[in-house]
Design an enzyme around this catalytic site. Structure first.
Site, PDB file in Angstrom:
ATOM      1  N   GLU A  64      33.840  27.908  40.380  1.00  0.00           N
ATOM      2  CA  GLU A  64      33.580  29.257  40.918  1.00  0.00           C
ATOM      3  C   GLU A  64      32.897  29.165  42.288  1.00  0.00           C
ATOM      4  O   GLU A  64      33.242  29.892  43.225  1.00  0.00           O
ATOM      5  CB  GLU A  64      32.692  30.039  39.949  1.00  0.00           C
ATOM      6  CG  GLU A  64      32.343  31.430  40.472  1.00  0.00           C
ATOM      7  CD  GLU A  64      31.249  32.128  39.667  1.00  0.00           C
ATOM      8  OE1 GLU A  64      31.353  32.152  38.432  1.00  0.00           O
ATOM      9  OE2 GLU A  64      30.310  32.640  40.287  1.00  0.00           O
ATOM     10  N   THR A  72      27.776  33.713  39.809  1.00  0.00           N
ATOM     11  CA  THR A  72      27.603  34.900  38.948  1.00  0.00           C
ATOM     12  C   THR A  72      26.752  34.654  37.702  1.00  0.00           C
ATOM     13  O   THR A  72      26.106  35.576  37.220  1.00  0.00           O
ATOM     14  CB  THR A  72      28.977  35.430  38.480  1.00  0.00           C
ATOM     15  OG1 THR A  72      29.679  34.361  37.844  1.00  0.00           O
ATOM     16  CG2 THR A  72      29.783  35.990  39.617  1.00  0.00           C
ATOM     17  N   CYS A  96      33.125  37.522  26.811  1.00  0.00           N
ATOM     18  CA  CYS A  96      32.763  38.653  27.676  1.00  0.00           C
ATOM     19  C   CYS A  96      34.066  39.339  28.120  1.00  0.00           C
ATOM     20  O   CYS A  96      35.159  38.815  27.869  1.00  0.00           O
ATOM     21  CB  CYS A  96      32.022  38.137  28.912  1.00  0.00           C
ATOM     22  SG  CYS A  96      33.038  37.009  29.872  1.00  0.00           S
TER      23      CYS A  96
HETATM   24  S1  SF4 Z   1      31.415  36.740  35.695  1.00  0.00           S
HETATM   25 FE1  SF4 Z   1      31.847  35.256  34.090  1.00  0.00          FE
HETATM   26  S2  SF4 Z   1      30.415  35.823  32.444  1.00  0.00           S
HETATM   27 FE2  SF4 Z   1      30.531  37.602  33.800  1.00  0.00          FE
HETATM   28  S3  SF4 Z   1      32.162  38.917  32.955  1.00  0.00           S
HETATM   29 FE3  SF4 Z   1      33.113  37.557  34.465  1.00  0.00          FE
HETATM   30  S4  SF4 Z   1      33.866  35.797  33.312  1.00  0.00           S
HETATM   31 FE4  SF4 Z   1      32.362  36.870  32.014  1.00  0.00          FE
END
Ligand code: SF4
Length: 287
Positions: free
Chosen positions: A124, A161, A12
């Site tokens: 996270e 997230t 991503c």
């Molecule tokens: S929150 Fe996680 S999955 Fe979404 S863009 Fe950021 S790194 Fe990628």
């Protein structure tokens, strides 16, 4: 037999950005230390290990001069500790995670007790709780909030997230329906990552069409595990693999169609190997 790859696979933008910053930092400083794996994928960690990035678990294990913060972020205490030691801190925290951290801080500073829908041991989530000044909690089970004898008068809800949107809505519903009569204010923030949401929706659609789903991604990758759970929830046989080598010929027997999706920290080379292996096994099965 059809073997279909999801439209959106591989890194991503948050992971691409983190790896680009890490590569530039290694180019500038030589050897660096990352606080935990820079992303949740062993092949990527190994590749960057060869370039000069060593992953350590705790801030006090950093022996060099450059500390790299991974894409899933850390708490402000950790940033302060590193800065107080005079280290050069390079922060690769994903902008989406940064938004969730800011939401946690703002809620807490506005007097809300922060409830994070997330895995309490995920880095996270630990970081987000730190940004809330530890005035809150993290859980995946709404009963750990609704069963409390006394609730804080103001509750602020947000999510890790990469969580499943439907499960976050259920979590919010459950807390709202059983606590509104006992509290003054409930604030809900949408901190879900759009990329993850899109991949999960695509994976679910694909899982409803095929008889076998292969979900490629790190064992410790939260977004990959969510994808696999989502495919299983469609009642489709699903296997979560890190590499092509884990795919077994027996999985393909009697299948009508195969779908492949991936987490957000998986390199294109691994996806290509998975597609090749499935193709080879499919051909071998037809001979
Ligand atoms: S929150 Fe996680 S999955 Fe979404 S863009 Fe950021 S790194 Fe990628």
């Amino acid at each position: 037999m059809d073997i279909e790859k999801a439209t959106e696979v591989g890194f991503c933008f948050g992971v691409k950005r983190a790896l680009r910053i890490l590569e530039e930092t290694i180019g500038e400083y030589g050897e660096v230390e990352t606080l935990g794996p820079v992303v949740h994928n062993q092949q990527v960690v190994d590749r960057f290990g060869q370039l000069g990035a060593k992953a350590v678990e705790k801030p006090n294990q950093i022996k060099g001069n450059v500390a790299v913060i991974p894409s899933h972020g850390v708490s402000p205490n950790v940033l302060e500790e590193l800065a107080s030691r005079g280290l050069k801190v390079v922060d690769t925290t994903c902008p989406n995670v940064r938004k969730a951290q800011s939401a946690a801080r703002d809620l807490s500073e506005s007097g809300f007790w922060v409830v994070i829908f997330g895995d309490p041991v995920h880095p996270e989530v630990k970081g987000m709780l730190g940004w809330a000044g530890y005035r809150g909690t993290a859980t995946l089970d709404s009963r750990s909030i609704t069963d409390l004898d006394e609730l804080p008068s103001r509750l602020g809800l947000l999510s890790q997230t990469t969580r499943n949107p439907t499960q976050y809505v259920d979590f919010v519903d459950s807390i709202a329906s059983s606590s509104l009569s006992r509290i003054d204010e409930l604030r809900i923030i949408n901190t879900l990552c759009n990329i993850t949401k899109r991949r999960q929706a695509d994976a679910l659609e694909m899982a409803r069409k095929v008889s076998l789903m292969i979900v490629v991604g790190g064992r410790h990758s939260a977004n990959t595990r969510c994808l696999a759970d989502m495919c299983l929830s469609a009642g489709t046989e699903t296997h979560h693999v890190e590499t092509a080598a884990e795919i077994e010929a027996a999985w393909l027997k009697g299948q009508t169609a195969i779908g492949v999706t991936t987490g957000t920290s998986i390199p294109d080379s691994v996806i290509d190997e998975v597609m090749l292996k499935l193709d080879e096994l499919n051909r071998a099965g037809q001979e």
